[in-house]
Design an enzyme around this catalytic site. Sequence first.
Site, PDB file in Angstrom:
ATOM      1  N   SER A 202       0.814  -1.199   0.062  1.00 17.22           N
ATOM      2  CA  SER A 202       0.028   0.080  -0.008  1.00 17.22           C
ATOM      3  C   SER A 202       1.143   1.345   0.009  1.00 17.22           C
ATOM      4  O   SER A 202       0.578   2.280  -0.552  1.00 17.22           O
ATOM      5  CB  SER A 202      -0.786  -0.108   1.240  1.00 17.22           C
ATOM      6  OG  SER A 202      -0.096  -0.097   2.333  1.00 17.22           O
ATOM      7  N   HIS A 254       1.260   4.518   4.507  1.00 17.74           N
ATOM      8  CA  HIS A 254       0.657   5.080   3.454  1.00 17.74           C
ATOM      9  C   HIS A 254       1.032   6.570   3.396  1.00 17.74           C
ATOM     10  O   HIS A 254       1.422   7.162   2.078  1.00 17.74           O
ATOM     11  CB  HIS A 254      -0.966   5.323   3.961  1.00 17.74           C
ATOM     12  CG  HIS A 254      -1.537   4.037   3.758  1.00 17.74           C
ATOM     13  ND1 HIS A 254      -3.118   3.880   4.508  1.00 17.74           N
ATOM     14  CD2 HIS A 254      -1.307   2.582   3.586  1.00 17.74           C
ATOM     15  CE1 HIS A 254      -3.185   2.560   4.511  1.00 17.74           C
ATOM     16  NE2 HIS A 254      -2.140   1.898   3.902  1.00 17.74           N
TER      17      HIS A 254
END
Length: 347
Positions: A202, A254
């Site tokens: 991610s 992230h």
Amino acid sequence: MAIGDDDLENRVSAKHHHHRGIGSKGGDRTGFGPPPRPAPLVYGGDDALLSSSPQWTSWLVPMFVVANVIVFVVTMFVNNCPAHYHGPNRRCVATFLGRLSFEPLRNNPLFGPSSRTLEKLGSLEWDKVVEKHEGWRLLTCIWLHAGVIHLAANMLSLVFIGIRLEQQFGFVRIGVIYLLSGIGGSLLSSLFIRNSISVGASGALFGLLGSMLSELLTNWTIYSNKIAALLTLLFVIAINLAIGILPHVDNFAHVGGFLTGFLLGFVLLARPQFKWLARENMPQGRRLTSKYKPYQYLLWLLSLALLVLGFVMALVLLFKGEDGNDHCRWCRYLRCIPTSRWSCDDV
């Protein structure tokens, strides 16, 4: 994503919605334009006509997807759930898969391996990276996934975002953004999370999102419906980052991946001025001497400097054993915000 002893949490990137409707300006108003240009603009607006460079064939992003799937299969083979779970109350899931069957759902609700297997194969863990000098985990962790659900969500996002970007900018630039963003996410995660392990792509995916934003900004003048495109992209990014404040989601990966990709977009994804591409068809006195606009050069230099400085500082702080939470007290809220429904004490 944090993975504890009994629970396996994942770094799940939210599904990134594909958006459209960014077009380029229709032509060269000087009247000295090149022949019609066949390549459509990235993001695929119906009125998009951009540079004279042809579309690239996307092969690296599909290879990334295949590689991630293969690594997951190997992970499940190494995990070998039936070998360490026996008895009616501790059964593996999908036992018909034999050695590839999943851990009990109470240990891993994502249909995947144990945390011990992920640690063995290269998950991100602070003490192993810093105290045992296993820096390679900063890269290997982005190829591991906590379960089928985790893998599927990330690979679908990679296909929707990555293929279009690779078609427009080529495999070298998109590959560099993907890998460096993944490492950038791992660095920030390691600086702030010490008591759990982390896996997942991610951070790299958020890097691609960040590069889409900086690409739009640095090539601002060539787009026609740029305000709508900017608002749409900012909304998608905000929603995905907001999901990261839920417990057991590694939002530091992230944020780190997004910032890395955002800076890399200014460095790698700037497009030449249209008149530069059309210079052979212009009179001698009207030809441009600069391939890019001045603000593009400024953003390139500033972003490259910030990128190098950020990576150097992060690496120095990490291997000195510094805890990022000591230098940024409020940063813990980027990972988890306590509410009446959940606590962040064990995160």
